[in-house]
Design an enzyme around this catalytic site. Sequence first.
Site, PDB file in Angstrom:
ATOM      1  N   ARG A   1     -13.264 -13.971  -1.001  1.00 13.31           N
ATOM      2  CA  ARG A   1     -12.372 -14.649  -0.043  1.00 13.31           C
ATOM      3  C   ARG A   1     -13.124 -15.435   1.028  1.00 13.31           C
ATOM      4  NH1 ARG A   1      -7.621 -10.020   0.341  1.00 13.31           N
ATOM      5  NH2 ARG A   1      -6.600 -10.660  -1.601  1.00 13.31           N
ATOM      6  N   SER A  29       0.833  -1.215   0.000  1.00 12.11           N
ATOM      7  CA  SER A  29       0.000   0.000   0.000  1.00 12.11           C
ATOM      8  C   SER A  29       0.864   1.259   0.000  1.00 12.11           C
ATOM      9  CB  SER A  29      -0.890   0.038   1.245  1.00 12.11           C
ATOM     10  OG  SER A  29      -1.847  -0.974   1.181  1.00 12.11           O
ATOM     11  N   LYS A  31     -12.907  -8.812  -2.865  1.00  6.25           N
ATOM     12  CA  LYS A  31     -11.444  -8.680  -2.965  1.00  6.25           C
ATOM     13  C   LYS A  31     -10.972  -9.398  -4.237  1.00  6.25           C
ATOM     14  CE  LYS A  31     -10.809  -6.268   0.763  1.00  6.25           C
ATOM     15  NZ  LYS A  31     -10.370  -4.877   0.641  1.00  6.25           N
ATOM     16  N   SER A  75     -13.226   1.836   3.309  1.00  2.00           N
ATOM     17  CA  SER A  75     -12.285   1.496   2.239  1.00  2.00           C
ATOM     18  C   SER A  75     -11.229   2.573   2.095  1.00  2.00           C
ATOM     19  CB  SER A  75     -13.034   1.327   0.913  1.00  2.00           C
ATOM     20  OG  SER A  75     -12.105   1.340  -0.149  1.00  2.00           O
ATOM     21  N   ARG A 111      -3.439 -13.869  -1.849  1.00  2.00           N
ATOM     22  CA  ARG A 111      -3.545 -14.082  -0.397  1.00  2.00           C
ATOM     23  C   ARG A 111      -4.099 -15.475  -0.085  1.00  2.00           C
ATOM     24  NH1 ARG A 111      -0.941 -10.033   1.385  1.00  2.00           N
ATOM     25  NH2 ARG A 111      -1.307  -7.987   0.495  1.00  2.00           N
ATOM     26  N   ASP A 116      -6.939  -7.886   5.000  1.00  2.00           N
ATOM     27  CA  ASP A 116      -6.197  -8.754   4.077  1.00  2.00           C
ATOM     28  C   ASP A 116      -5.666 -10.017   4.763  1.00  2.00           C
ATOM     29  OD1 ASP A 116      -6.686  -7.023   2.014  1.00  2.00           O
ATOM     30  OD2 ASP A 116      -4.790  -5.955   2.212  1.00  2.00           O
ATOM     31  N   GLY A 136      -6.338  -3.429  -7.606  1.00  2.00           N
ATOM     32  CA  GLY A 136      -7.461  -2.551  -7.252  1.00  2.00           C
ATOM     33  C   GLY A 136      -6.964  -1.202  -6.754  1.00  2.00           C
ATOM     34  N   ARG A 188       1.463   4.412  -2.930  1.00  2.00           N
ATOM     35  CA  ARG A 188       1.240   5.816  -2.576  1.00  2.00           C
ATOM     36  C   ARG A 188       2.512   6.639  -2.747  1.00  2.00           C
ATOM     37  NH1 ARG A 188      -2.425   2.582  -0.462  1.00  2.00           N
ATOM     38  NH2 ARG A 188      -4.392   3.370   0.400  1.00  2.00           N
ATOM     39  N   GLN A 203      -9.074   2.565  -0.174  1.00  2.00           N
ATOM     40  CA  GLN A 203      -8.919   2.865  -1.605  1.00  2.00           C
ATOM     41  C   GLN A 203      -9.871   3.985  -2.016  1.00  2.00           C
ATOM     42  OE1 GLN A 203      -9.299  -0.919  -3.593  1.00  2.00           O
ATOM     43  NE2 GLN A 203      -7.246  -1.563  -2.976  1.00  2.00           N
TER      44      GLN A 203
HETATM   45  C1  S3P Z   1      -5.618  -1.226   0.141  1.00  2.19           C
HETATM   46  C2  S3P Z   1      -6.781  -1.188   0.844  1.00  2.19           C
HETATM   47  C3  S3P Z   1      -7.595  -2.363   1.158  1.00  2.19           C
HETATM   48  C4  S3P Z   1      -6.820  -3.659   0.963  1.00  2.19           C
HETATM   49  C5  S3P Z   1      -6.013  -3.664  -0.284  1.00  2.19           C
HETATM   50  C6  S3P Z   1      -5.045  -2.501  -0.342  1.00  2.19           C
HETATM   51  C7  S3P Z   1      -4.912   0.036  -0.127  1.00  2.19           C
HETATM   52  O1  S3P Z   1      -8.728  -2.362   0.306  1.00  2.19           O
HETATM   53  O2  S3P Z   1      -7.702  -4.762   0.973  1.00  2.19           O
HETATM   54  O3  S3P Z   1      -5.262  -4.871  -0.367  1.00  2.19           O
HETATM   55  O4  S3P Z   1      -3.727   0.005  -0.502  1.00  2.19           O
HETATM   56  O5  S3P Z   1      -5.541   1.087   0.025  1.00  2.19           O
HETATM   57  P1  S3P Z   1     -10.038  -1.472   0.654  1.00  2.19           P
HETATM   58  O6  S3P Z   1      -9.554  -0.135   0.966  1.00  2.19           O
HETATM   59  O7  S3P Z   1     -10.883  -1.474  -0.556  1.00  2.19           O
HETATM   60  O8  S3P Z   1     -10.668  -2.202   1.799  1.00  2.19           O
END
Ligand code: S3P
Length: 429
Positions: free
Chosen positions: A347, A22, A343, A166, A390, A316, A94, A26, A168
């Site tokens: 999962r 993550s 996911k 979330s 995972r 995760d 994602g 970023r 994301q």
């Molecule tokens: C992530 C946020 C999580 C996580 C993903 C990475 C991120 O998803 O499951 O593996 O880097 O922001 P969500 O924010 O959709 O829950």
Amino acid sequence: MDYRTSPAAKLKGTLAMPGDKSISHRALILAAIAEGKSRIKGFLESDDCLNTMKAFQAMGVNIEKKDKDIYEVDGVGLKGLQEAGDIIDCGNSGTTMRLLAGLLAAQDFYTVLTGDNTLRRRPMDRVIEPLSLMGAEIWARGNKYAPISILGRPLQAIEYKLPVASAQVKSALLLAGLYCDGELKIIDKGTSRDHTERMLISFGVELDIQGNIIMIKKKEDIVLKGQEIDVPGDISSAAYFIAAALLTEGSELILTDIGINPTRSGFLEVIKEMGAELEIFNIRNTGAEPLADIRVSASKLKAVTIKGEIIPTLVDELPLLAILAARAEGVTIIQDAGELRVKESDRIKSTVQGLMRLGVKAEEKDDGMIIYGPGDFCGNTEIDTFHDHRIAMSFAVAGLISKEPFIIKDFESVNISFPEFNSFLAEII
Ligand code: S3P
């Protein structure tokens, strides 16, 4: 690629995990839109993060590899990205697709984002809806799925309450919020990971964070300044080795430089409650993120209930916790985890199906699962991973103590987040 498990005697040794996935995404994104050079150390060279890198290269950003895990990025500033000459393929990631959707909604050009078979089945309406409220023009297959086309527009600030916890979605909105007119206000639902907020602040953006409310403070013009970023080791990757040590009799492992951001470390809390012998020491900071070393020994585990507020902080790690639960005394209940269904695979289904194939009693629930322990992993079967990294790594951990070996299908998916998984395992066996 099929992976045949083999049982392990005790695991011993010291491992430094590769960089956090993550945070690596970023770091690249913010470095690309900053003014001046950034240097990223500990960048995770996995398929997901490399897809983010390729996206920015396609938009004219110069990124140079200096050494293993070390990259220099020539930031182009908030307005310096260029239209890509082709569609951008986010692969399985994602995070790449959702964060880029937010950033690109505000650019002065047109972009198409697509992904692999899995990513094209994951919901993108969760970012499209709020971005559209800000004035973005985004088209998607069935208004929900990639490929998505984005025509950049001037955006307006909104106040938005996240319907799901979330990171994301939150991060997509924060990136769009750097460009919009007025002060964007996000009301988070629970504690999703806060790496974007921490890193924006490091790059010089002013955020006003009050509990679960985040606002971007608007000055005349926001400028991000290039940074040196030291990416901590990925706690989600460390979790597989922690679990492997807990389950394999006589084991003791030390994992170094692991990110322990509280919005990510729910796994450590839960295993402590399960009875794990765990020591977190040498706690320090790298830039905006806390990190530590972790010592873990084989432990007798007991069942727990995992639900509520803690879920986003270990989301995760839930398939892996289900593997641990299968070896724990009692009935483990996981609930409030409906997000698992959207996911890289469903999962809940993939974990329960795999456990049942190994002879463990487990049940699917709409928003979680129930695992009846302690049972043995019987082996002599095939586990479908649904191309989910995972799921592949969680079952590889089960394979270390399974009575008979078994096959884990499509194991190459580990390249998504942890290409060195096998060589790390080989080091401690
Ligand atoms: C992530 C946020 C999580 C996580 C993903 C990475 C991120 O998803 O499951 O593996 O880097 O922001 P969500 O924010 O959709 O829950």
